[in-house]
Design a protein around this motif. Structure first.
Motif, mmCIF file in Angstrom:
data_model
loop_
_atom_site.group_PDB
_atom_site.id
_atom_site.type_symbol
_atom_site.label_atom_id
_atom_site.label_comp_id
_atom_site.label_asym_id
_atom_site.label_seq_id
_atom_site.Cartn_x
_atom_site.Cartn_y
_atom_site.Cartn_z
ATOM 1 N N GLU A 1 0.857 -1.190 0.000
ATOM 2 C CA GLU A 1 0.000 0.000 0.000
ATOM 3 C C GLU A 1 0.885 1.228 0.000
ATOM 4 N N ILE A 2 0.481 2.275 -0.731
ATOM 5 C CA ILE A 2 1.183 3.557 -0.631
ATOM 6 C C ILE A 2 0.604 4.267 0.591
ATOM 7 N N PRO A 3 1.449 4.754 1.506
ATOM 8 C CA PRO A 3 0.869 5.478 2.648
ATOM 9 C C PRO A 3 0.077 6.689 2.165
ATOM 10 N N LYS A 4 -1.034 6.988 2.860
ATOM 11 C CA LYS A 4 -1.902 8.102 2.443
ATOM 12 C C LYS A 4 -1.918 9.171 3.534
ATOM 13 N N THR A 5 -2.155 10.403 3.120
ATOM 14 C CA THR A 5 -2.291 11.493 4.095
ATOM 15 C C THR A 5 -3.693 11.451 4.696
ATOM 16 N N SER A 6 -3.943 12.371 5.613
ATOM 17 C CA SER A 6 -5.243 12.402 6.294
ATOM 18 C C SER A 6 -6.395 12.694 5.344
ATOM 19 N N VAL A 7 -6.098 13.199 4.159
ATOM 20 C CA VAL A 7 -7.187 13.439 3.218
ATOM 21 C C VAL A 7 -7.088 12.520 1.995
ATOM 22 N N GLY A 8 -6.352 11.410 2.169
ATOM 23 C CA GLY A 8 -6.377 10.365 1.151
ATOM 24 C C GLY A 8 -5.432 10.579 -0.023
ATOM 25 N N LYS A 9 -4.472 11.505 0.107
ATOM 26 C CA LYS A 9 -3.506 11.674 -0.983
ATOM 27 C C LYS A 9 -2.282 10.805 -0.698
ATOM 28 N N PHE A 10 -1.504 10.474 -1.751
ATOM 29 C CA PHE A 10 -0.273 9.726 -1.521
ATOM 30 C C PHE A 10 0.627 10.555 -0.602
ATOM 31 N N ASP A 11 1.157 9.923 0.426
ATOM 32 C CA ASP A 11 1.950 10.645 1.416
ATOM 33 C C ASP A 11 3.438 10.500 1.080
ATOM 34 N N LYS A 12 3.935 11.458 0.296
ATOM 35 C CA LYS A 12 5.339 11.362 -0.147
ATOM 36 C C LYS A 12 6.298 11.612 0.996
ATOM 37 N N LYS A 13 5.831 12.393 1.982
ATOM 38 C CA LYS A 13 6.696 12.640 3.137
ATOM 39 C C LYS A 13 6.973 11.308 3.839
ATOM 40 N N ALA A 14 5.935 10.487 4.002
ATOM 41 C CA ALA A 14 6.110 9.188 4.667
ATOM 42 C C ALA A 14 7.021 8.285 3.834
ATOM 43 N N LEU A 15 6.875 8.342 2.499
ATOM 44 C CA LEU A 15 7.739 7.506 1.645
ATOM 45 C C LEU A 15 9.195 7.946 1.761
ATOM 46 N N ARG A 16 9.409 9.285 1.777
ATOM 47 C CA ARG A 16 10.785 9.782 1.898
ATOM 48 C C ARG A 16 11.384 9.340 3.229
ATOM 49 N N ALA A 17 10.548 9.414 4.293
ATOM 50 C CA ALA A 17 11.053 9.028 5.616
ATOM 51 C C ALA A 17 11.430 7.548 5.609
ATOM 52 N N ARG A 18 10.587 6.727 4.977
ATOM 53 C CA ARG A 18 10.900 5.290 4.946
ATOM 54 C C ARG A 18 12.157 5.027 4.138
ATOM 55 N N ASN A 19 12.357 5.809 3.098
ATOM 56 C CA ASN A 19 13.574 5.643 2.304
ATOM 57 C C ASN A 19 14.800 6.006 3.135
ATOM 58 N N LEU A 20 14.682 7.106 3.896
ATOM 59 C CA LEU A 20 15.817 7.522 4.740
ATOM 60 C C LEU A 20 16.119 6.482 5.824
ATOM 61 N N GLU A 21 15.043 5.930 6.405
ATOM 62 C CA GLU A 21 15.234 4.890 7.440
ATOM 63 C C GLU A 21 15.785 3.599 6.851
ATOM 64 N N GLY A 22 15.698 3.467 5.531
ATOM 65 C CA GLY A 22 16.156 2.242 4.880
ATOM 66 C C GLY A 22 15.142 1.112 4.984
ATOM 67 N N THR A 23 13.844 1.454 5.189
ATOM 68 C CA THR A 23 12.858 0.377 5.334
ATOM 69 C C THR A 23 12.085 0.101 4.033
ATOM 70 N N LEU A 24 12.514 0.727 2.941
ATOM 71 C CA LEU A 24 11.903 0.378 1.650
ATOM 72 C C LEU A 24 12.803 -0.655 0.971
ATOM 73 N N THR A 25 12.216 -1.695 0.440
ATOM 74 C CA THR A 25 13.018 -2.646 -0.331
ATOM 75 C C THR A 25 13.084 -2.117 -1.767
ATOM 76 N N ILE A 26 14.314 -1.865 -2.223
ATOM 77 C CA ILE A 26 14.441 -1.206 -3.533
ATOM 78 C C ILE A 26 15.138 -2.132 -4.529
ATOM 79 N N ALA A 27 14.473 -2.331 -5.651
ATOM 80 C CA ALA A 27 15.098 -3.089 -6.741
ATOM 81 C C ALA A 27 15.784 -2.087 -7.656
ATOM 82 N N ILE A 28 17.045 -2.378 -8.027
ATOM 83 C CA ILE A 28 17.777 -1.438 -8.886
ATOM 84 C C ILE A 28 17.994 -2.066 -10.258
ATOM 85 N N SER A 29 17.675 -1.284 -11.268
ATOM 86 C CA SER A 29 17.900 -1.757 -12.616
ATOM 87 C C SER A 29 18.787 -0.728 -13.295
#
Ligand code: AMP
Length: 545
Positions: free
Chosen positions: A507-535
């Motif tokens: 699931e893409i995290p959503k904001t309180s009004v149902g939009k994609f929450d890019k801030k949460a995605l950026r935070a997860r990327n910084l924490e290293g909790t996103l599994t990233i496939a590199i091509s």
């Protein structure tokens, strides 16, 4: 020279009176997930008068802030009418905010009373010790009131009053309501609407070049009444005599489709994430959406494939709109131009919107206004009678520019006033000195038949400064590979736009009004909790395209 016209104030009270007198037999239908409860406008107006009388008896005065913690229900509509018309200020509380933010906005606004649905009391309970300004909670419906001193039951209060409240004459420039932005950085900011701004905005929503709301409409109000006045539709619908269908908390595709089939709405408004769910569900369950003449979509970029899918599969016309809490929210609506042949409709409806009557809009690069050529990019600035000129008790000078509101949205405008947003200023990705539009990449990715949701963020890159990371949710059973997705993009965007980094999520995290929450995605990327496939397939900068 002075005009000889009379100078009646433009107030919500005149909207209330008009709907109650002229459209007394239009109906308000609240859905509890199974059954519907129906009340005519005449009855709702009477209950609003009782509510105003009860609030006055509790000592509430003009200018006092009264919070509402409610879904879209008849009682919320009663508060929308009673609170501003008694001279107090309706503060709609976004029930999806984090608890700290909810406590912050209640305190910052200084709410004296909160009208809360019983089922939402658990959200308030832990906050009570911090809510110093709040004297009373008025509880709508049955529920556990323990832990709330001074709680009162909504229906008891209304029962004790008559429906003959003497509505005061109000200054049209006085505050009617307020709403806090869902700001992704810092604390939410308060926007205070006036009676005049709300009145003019309500008229504009009814215009044919906007949503053309009228007395033959049945409006299914999906967009929450705690977000940007539900796009002004409660007041516009009341003014125009449209029936109002209020789905309460039942915003999932399954109950919504049941409600649609039963009540046959002609018009609705929602964010794209909800419409996407609705489209997928209605498609797989052969739901009947044929009652709609138009569905307004906005609050985030509407993927063109969604507009096309609704048209091709259900014959439903989606109209994209753009706006913000700060603009009441109407800013632009993508109604096609008058000379548009049917086969070109989709091109226009896929644009962000055409500047709405009453709104002035310009695009600025630094101090320079860019030409209306559909190509030159800059930040969108707006002004007009329903655009905020400041924030409540917060200076925020960086948000204003010589009398214009800086929207933080980046895009273009063409010679006929159609805007195209390429990104939020903070979401646009700068790669090798050139811009990549995350919105466009998302739209292209979401047009792939296996992709359910796509959100693209910029992440730091040693060589190119930033590169896009595509975060995707695939449809159930899909086995599409990164290479296939890259190949899919190859004839749709510049080669150097194509992401090398991909993350597949449930699931893409959503904001309180149902939009994609890019801030949460950026935070997860910084924490290293996103599994990233590199091509490492291709060029990554504009110089190599
Ligand atoms: P809010 O104040 O929560 O309604 O958010 C307003 C923001 O939502 C705008 O500044 C835009 O960034 C975004 N937004 C609203 N409508 C659209 C749209 N049609 N296309 C792209 N972004 C949109």
């Amino acid at each position: 020279m002075q005009s000889t016209m009379q100078d009646g104030p433009l107030t919500i009270t005149s909207i209330l009176r008009h709907g109650a007198a002229i459209h007394a037999d239009s109906e308000v239908v609240t859905f509890d997930g199974r059954d519907t409860q129906r009340t005519l406008f005449g009855g709702v107006a009477e209950r609003a008068a009782r509510l105003a009388a009860a609030l006055q008896r509790l000592g509430l005065k003009p200018g006092d802030r009264i919070g509402t913690l409610c879904w879209n229900t008849r009682e919320h509509l009663e508060a929308y009418l009673a609170i501003p018309c008694m001279g107090a200020v309706l503060h709609t509380l976004n029930l999806r905010l984090f608890p700290d933010q909810l406590a912050y906005i209640i305190q910052h606004a200084g709410d004296r009373v909160i009208l809360a649905e019983a089922s939402l009391l658990p959200l308030l309970k832990p906050l009570v010790p911090r809510l110093k300004s709040v004297e009373r909670i008025i509880v709508i419906g049955d529920g556990d009131m323990s832990g709330f001193e001074n709680a009162l039951a909504y229906e008891d209060l209304l029962d004790a009053e008559t429906g003959n409240f003497d509505w005061p004459e109000l200054d049209e420039r006085s505050a009617s309501s307020m709403c806090y932005t869902t700001g992704t950085t810092g604390n939410p900011k308060g926007v205070v609407y006036s009676h005049r701004s709300t009145y003019l905005h309500s008229m504009a929503i009814c215009m044919a070049s906007v949503f053309g709301v009228g007395s033959t409409d049945r409006i299914l109000l999906i967009v929450p009444m705690f977000h940007a006045n539900a796009w002004g539709l409660p007041y516009s619908g009341w003014l125009a005599g449209s029936d109002l269908l209020l789905p309460g908390r039942h915003l999932q595709a399954e109950p919504l489709c049941r409600l649609i089939e039963k009540e046959r709405p002609t018009f609705s408004a929602a964010v794209p994430t909800i419409l996407n769910d609705l489209c997928q569900y209605a498609g797989s369950h052969a739901s009947d959406l044929s009652s709609f003449r138009t569905v307004a979509a906005g609050g985030a970029a509407v993927p063109p494939h969604l507009i096309r899918d609704f048209q091709d599969r259900f014959g439903v016309r989606i109209i994209q709109a753009w706006g913000m809490t700060e603009t009441s929210p109407l800013g632009a609506v993508a109604q096609p131009p008058r000379d548009c042949p049917p086969e070109e409709e989709m091109i226009w409806r896929s644009k962000t919107g055409r500047v709405a009557p009453g709104v002035e809009l310009r695009i600025v690069d630094g101090e320079r206004e860019v030409p209306w050529d559909g190509l030159s990019i800059g930040e969108i600035e707006v002004r007009g009678p329903w655009v905020t000129g400041s924030y409540y008790r917060e200076a925020a000078p960086e948000r204003f520019h010589a009398g214009w509101l800086r929207t933080g949205d980046v895009g273009t405008i063409d010679s006929r006033g159609y805007i195209q947003i390429s990104d939020r200023a903070k979401d646009i990705i700068k790669s090798g000195g050139e811009w990549i539009s995350s919105v466009e990449l998302e739209n292209k990715l979401m047009s792939h038949p296996d992709v359910a949701e796509a959100s693209v963020i910029g992440i730091p890159d040693e060589r190119w400064d930033e590169r896009p990371l595509a975060c995707l949710v695939l449809k159930a059973g899909s086995r599409v590979t990164v290479d296939e997705l890259r190949a899919f993009l190859s004839d749709k965007v510049a080669r150097w736009w194509i992401p090398e980094r991909w993350s597949f999520l449930l699931e893409i995290p959503k904001t309180s009004v149902g939009k994609f929450d890019k801030k949460a995605l950026r935070a997860r990327n910084l924490e290293g909790t996103l599994t990233i496939a590199i091509s490492e397939g291709g060029a990554a900068g504009p110089s190599q395209d």
